[in-house]
Design a protein around this motif. Structure first.
Motif, PDB file in Angstrom:
ATOM      1  N   GLY A 191      13.064 152.352  70.541  1.00  0.00           N
ATOM      2  CA  GLY A 191      12.969 153.042  71.821  1.00  0.00           C
ATOM      3  C   GLY A 191      11.617 152.865  72.466  1.00  0.00           C
ATOM      4  O   GLY A 191      10.621 152.578  71.795  1.00  0.00           O
ATOM      5  N   ILE A 192      11.607 153.017  73.796  1.00  0.00           N
ATOM      6  CA  ILE A 192      10.354 152.990  74.558  1.00  0.00           C
ATOM      7  C   ILE A 192      10.256 154.343  75.269  1.00  0.00           C
ATOM      8  O   ILE A 192      11.221 154.784  75.897  1.00  0.00           O
ATOM      9  N   GLY A 193       9.094 154.979  75.134  1.00  0.00           N
ATOM     10  CA  GLY A 193       8.919 156.278  75.785  1.00  0.00           C
ATOM     11  C   GLY A 193       7.750 156.243  76.733  1.00  0.00           C
ATOM     12  O   GLY A 193       6.803 155.481  76.532  1.00  0.00           O
ATOM     13  N   GLN A 194       7.835 157.021  77.789  1.00  0.00           N
ATOM     14  CA  GLN A 194       6.655 157.154  78.643  1.00  0.00           C
ATOM     15  C   GLN A 194       6.626 158.507  79.326  1.00  0.00           C
ATOM     16  O   GLN A 194       7.656 159.152  79.538  1.00  0.00           O
ATOM     17  N   GLU A 221      13.979 155.543  76.492  1.00  0.00           N
ATOM     18  CA  GLU A 221      15.169 154.688  76.484  1.00  0.00           C
ATOM     19  C   GLU A 221      15.277 154.155  75.066  1.00  0.00           C
ATOM     20  O   GLU A 221      14.374 153.463  74.588  1.00  0.00           O
ATOM     21  N   TYR A 222      16.363 154.497  74.398  1.00  0.00           N
ATOM     22  CA  TYR A 222      16.549 154.061  73.012  1.00  0.00           C
ATOM     23  C   TYR A 222      17.621 152.970  72.984  1.00  0.00           C
ATOM     24  O   TYR A 222      18.796 153.222  73.269  1.00  0.00           O
ATOM     25  N   SER A 236      23.671 162.002  68.573  1.00  0.00           N
ATOM     26  CA  SER A 236      23.545 163.239  67.808  1.00  0.00           C
ATOM     27  C   SER A 236      22.137 163.368  67.192  1.00  0.00           C
ATOM     28  O   SER A 236      21.559 164.457  67.151  1.00  0.00           O
ATOM     29  N   ASN A 237      21.550 162.240  66.748  1.00  0.00           N
ATOM     30  CA  ASN A 237      20.170 162.274  66.239  1.00  0.00           C
ATOM     31  C   ASN A 237      19.183 162.697  67.309  1.00  0.00           C
ATOM     32  O   ASN A 237      18.262 163.471  67.052  1.00  0.00           O
ATOM     33  N   TRP A 238      19.367 162.159  68.519  1.00  0.00           N
ATOM     34  CA  TRP A 238      18.456 162.535  69.601  1.00  0.00           C
ATOM     35  C   TRP A 238      18.634 163.995  69.980  1.00  0.00           C
ATOM     36  O   TRP A 238      17.663 164.694  70.290  1.00  0.00           O
ATOM     37  N   LYS A 239      19.882 164.465  69.943  1.00  0.00           N
ATOM     38  CA  LYS A 239      20.104 165.890  70.243  1.00  0.00           C
ATOM     39  C   LYS A 239      19.354 166.749  69.221  1.00  0.00           C
ATOM     40  O   LYS A 239      18.719 167.736  69.582  1.00  0.00           O
ATOM     41  N   ASP A 240      19.421 166.343  67.951  1.00  0.00           N
ATOM     42  CA  ASP A 240      18.697 167.099  66.913  1.00  0.00           C
ATOM     43  C   ASP A 240      17.188 167.074  67.178  1.00  0.00           C
ATOM     44  O   ASP A 240      16.502 168.080  67.014  1.00  0.00           O
ATOM     45  N   GLY A 241      16.692 165.897  67.574  1.00  0.00           N
ATOM     46  CA  GLY A 241      15.259 165.747  67.848  1.00  0.00           C
ATOM     47  C   GLY A 241      14.805 166.645  68.992  1.00  0.00           C
ATOM     48  O   GLY A 241      13.731 167.258  68.938  1.00  0.00           O
ATOM     49  N   ILE A 326      20.447 154.939  74.999  1.00  0.00           N
ATOM     50  CA  ILE A 326      20.593 156.403  75.083  1.00  0.00           C
ATOM     51  C   ILE A 326      19.288 156.949  75.629  1.00  0.00           C
ATOM     52  O   ILE A 326      18.201 156.536  75.200  1.00  0.00           O
ATOM     53  N   GLU A 327      19.414 157.835  76.617  1.00  0.00           N
ATOM     54  CA  GLU A 327      18.226 158.295  77.347  1.00  0.00           C
ATOM     55  C   GLU A 327      18.027 159.808  77.271  1.00  0.00           C
ATOM     56  O   GLU A 327      18.752 160.553  77.910  1.00  0.00           O
ATOM     57  N   PRO A 328      17.046 160.269  76.495  1.00  0.00           N
ATOM     58  CA  PRO A 328      16.651 161.671  76.582  1.00  0.00           C
ATOM     59  C   PRO A 328      15.536 161.807  77.634  1.00  0.00           C
ATOM     60  O   PRO A 328      14.519 161.135  77.534  1.00  0.00           O
ATOM     61  N   ALA A 329      15.755 162.661  78.651  1.00  0.00           N
ATOM     62  CA  ALA A 329      14.794 162.773  79.760  1.00  0.00           C
ATOM     63  C   ALA A 329      14.471 164.232  80.041  1.00  0.00           C
ATOM     64  O   ALA A 329      15.367 165.037  80.277  1.00  0.00           O
ATOM     65  N   VAL A 330      13.180 164.528  80.039  1.00  0.00           N
ATOM     66  CA  VAL A 330      12.784 165.926  80.264  1.00  0.00           C
ATOM     67  C   VAL A 330      11.617 165.990  81.242  1.00  0.00           C
ATOM     68  O   VAL A 330      10.859 165.024  81.384  1.00  0.00           O
TER      69      VAL A 330
END
Ligand code: ATP
Length: 461
Positions: A191-194, A221-222, A236-241, A326-330
Motif C-alpha cells: 500500500g501507499i499512504g499519504q 491505496e492498498y 476485513s483486515n483494514w477494517k480491523d486496523g 482497497i482504499e481506507p480514507a479519513v
C-alpha cells in the motif's frame, strides 16, 4: 449550551481551534488550529503515519502535489461527477444540500435512506412533501454542484490554464503508482499512504470542523492481485486496523463507534463493497472514515487517459495485470473533532472541565512548576528539571497564580501530569506528580520521573 457549543467554546478559549480570519469577520467553513490544536493535530497525524506506514512492512509513504495535471481529475471522474445536490432558498438565496434538508425533514424512524436517492428523486420528494428551507421558504429544484476548486496557472491573461486544487489525496497516489513501483522494492500486495490537504467547495455550513473547505486527508491505496488475494480478507483486515486505531491508539470509547455498510444504490458504481466507520458526534452518528474496494477502476482510468502502461509485472508468473485496490480514507480533522468530543468531561456539580485525552495525544505531556514563583531556589530547581526533560517530552512551564488554578488550566487542555517542585524537593530530590484524571498526587524521585511518565504514556499505547 449543548455539548457541541461547549466544545467549540473550549476550543477557542484554550487555543485549539479558531475561526479563520476572525478579524475580518471569518470565512465560512474555514478554521485555524491554535497552539494546542496544532499540537493535537500533529500527534494524531504522527500516530496515523507510525501505525500505518512505519509499523508495516507492506506500506510506503508519499507526498504528492496539491495541484496535479488537470487531466487527473477528468480521468478520476471528479470533473464530471464530483458533486453535491444543491438547493437554494428562493427568498434568502441561502444554499443547502438537498440530502441534508430531506434528512432533517424525515422522522428518525422513517426508514428512508436518503443516500440512495438520485438528484431527480430528491427534487420529487421536496416537491411532493412541500419541504421548505430552514427559514420556512420554498426551495429551488436540486442541481448538481461540483465541489472541485478551480484555479489558474500562468501570469498573463491569455496564457492561463485551468487547474484544480485536489479534491482528495488519493489521485496523487494513483498517478505515482508506477514511479513508486520503479523506485522501490515493493511487491504486491502493498500500500501507499499519504497525508495532505484536500479542498472541496462544500455547501453546508455550521458543522464546525466536521466539514470544511480545506482539510487534511490521510488516505491509503492498498494494491493487490485479485487472483492471489481474497479481497474480503484484505477489506476485513483494514477494517480491523481502522477500528484498532480509533479505539486503542486514539483511546476512543468503543460504544461511540459503529460500522455502516453502504447499500447497493448508495455505493459508487465502481466499488464492490464500502463501509463507513461512524462516530457518534454530539450532532449524531456521522461518517468518520470510509473504506472501499475500488477494484481496478482508478488505475484503468489513468491508463486510458494518460496512455501510460500502469500494469504490474508479476515476478513469479511474468504476467502483467492491473492491480485492484482497497482504499481506507479519513479526515485528520474529523479524527481531531472526535478526539475532542470523546475526551470532553465536565463535573456536573462544580462545572470543572477536564479533557481526558489519551496521554499520547495531549498537547503537553507534563506541566512543570515551582510551588511558589517568588522563591528563587524552587524556580531554579524546577527550571533544571524542565531543561533535563524537555528533549524527551513536550513540557509546559507554568509558574502563574496558585497551584489550584494551574491544575485547572492544565486539566482543560488535557495535560496528563502536573509536576511540582516544593521545599521537600530541595532536601530529598522528590517532586509531587498530580494525575489529571484522578486528581491524586504522588511523591516521585526525580531520578525516576521519566520512567514514571513513560510507563503511563506507554500503558496507553
Ligand atoms: P461526506 O459524505 O461526509 O461528505 P465523503 O464520503 O465525501 O464524506 P470521502 O470522499 O470518502 O468523504 O473522503 C474521505 C474522508 O475525508 C471522509 O471520511 C472524511 O473523514 C474526510 N472528509 C471528506 N470531506 C471532508 C470535509 N469537507 N471536511 C473534513 N473532512 C472531510
Amino acid at each position: 449550551m449543548d455539548k457541541m457549543e461547549k466544545i467549540v467554546a473550549l476550543a477557542k478559549r484554550r487555543g485549539f481551534v479558531f475561526q479563520t480570519s476572525e478579524i475580518y469577520g471569518g470565512l465560512s467553513n474555514s478554521y485555524d488550529y491554535g497552539p494546542m490544536g496544532s499540537e493535537l493535530l500533529r500527534n494524531i497525524r504522527n500516530l496515523w503515519w507510525s501505525e500505518f506506514i512505519h509499523k508495516r512492512e507492506d506500506m510506503v509513504g508519499l507526498d504528492s502535489s496539491i495541484i496535479l495535471h488537470p487531466q487527473t481529475w477528468v480521468a478520476s471522474g471528479h470533473v464530471g461527477s464530483f458533486s453535491d445536490p444543491l438547493v437554494e432558498d428562493v427568498k434568502t438565496h441561502k444554499r443547502y444540500r438537498a440530502d441534508h434538508i430531506i434528512e432533517a425533514f424525515l422522522p428518525d424512524d422513517s426508514g428512508v435512506i436518503v443516500e440512495d436517492m438520485s438528484i431527480e428523486e430528491m427534487g420529487q420528494f421536496i416537491q411532493e412533501n412541500k419541504v421548505k428551507s430552514p427559514e420556512g421558504n420554498d426551495l429551488t429544484p436540486p442541481k448538481a454542484f461540483n465541489l472541485l476548486f478551480e484555479t489558474e496557472i500562468g501570469s498573463v491573461a491569455n496564457d492561463k490554464s485551468k487547474v484544480y486544487l485536489r479534491g482528495e489525496t488519493a489521485q496523487g497516489i494513483f498517478t505515482n503508482f508506477k514511479q513508486v513501483l520503479d523506485s522501490t522494492r515493493v511487491q504486491l500486495p502493498f500500500g501507499i499512504g499519504q497525508i495532505g490537504k484536500s479542498f472541496r467547495n462544500e455547501i453546508t455550513t455550521g458543522q464546525f470542523i466536521f466539514r470544511t473547505l480545506e482539510f487534511e486527508q490521510a488516505e491509503i491505496e492498498y494494491f493487490f492481485n485479485p487472483n492471489e488475494s481474497n479481497w474480503e480478507d484484505i477489506l476485513s483486515n483494514w477494517k480491523d486496523g481502522m477500528w484498532n486505531f480509533v479505539t486503542k491508539v486514539l483511546g476512543i470509547n468503543e460504544e461511540h463507534v459503529r460500522w455502516r455498510q453502504h447499500t447497493d444504490k448508495e455505493r459508487s458504481h465502481y466499488s464492490k463493497d464500502t463501509y463507513d466507520l461512524d462516530y457518534q458526534f454530539p450532532f449524531g452518528w456521522k461518517e468518520l472514515w470510509g473504506v472501499a474496494y475500488r477494484t481496478d477502476y482508478d488505475l484503468k482510468q489513468h491508463i486510458e487517459h494518460s496512455k501510460t502502461n500502469l500494469e504490474y509485472l508479476d515476478p513469479k508468473t511474468n504476467k502483467k495485470f492491473v492491480p485492484h485496490v482497497i482504499e481506507p480514507a479519513v479526515g485528520v480533522n474529523r479524527l481531531f473533532l472526535m478526539v475532542l468530543a470523546d475526551a470532553y468531561t465536565e463535573d456536573p456539580e462544580t462545572g470543572r472541565v477536564v479533557l481526558k485525552l489519551d496521554p499520547k495525544l495531549a498537547p503537553y505531556t507534563a506541566c512543570i512548576s515551582p510551588l511558589l514563583a517568588n522563591k528563587e531556589e524552587l524556580v531554579t530547581k524546577a527550571k533544571e528539571l524542565f531543561n533535563s526533560m524537555k528533549s524527551k517530552y513536550h513540557l509546559v512551564w507554568d509558574a502563574r497564580g496558585n497551584i489550584g488554578k494551574r491544575y485547572a488550566a492544565q486539566d482543560e487542555i488535557g495535560t496528563p501530569f502536573c509536576v511540582v517542585v516544593d521545599f521537600q524537593t530541595l532536601t530529598d530530590n522528590t517532586v509531587t506528580v498530580r494525575d489529571r484524571d484522578t486528581g491524586e498526587q504522588e511523591r516521585v524521585a526525580i531520578s525516576e520521573l521519566s520512567q514514571y511518565i513513560n510507563d503511563r504514556v506507554e500503558k496507553s499505547a
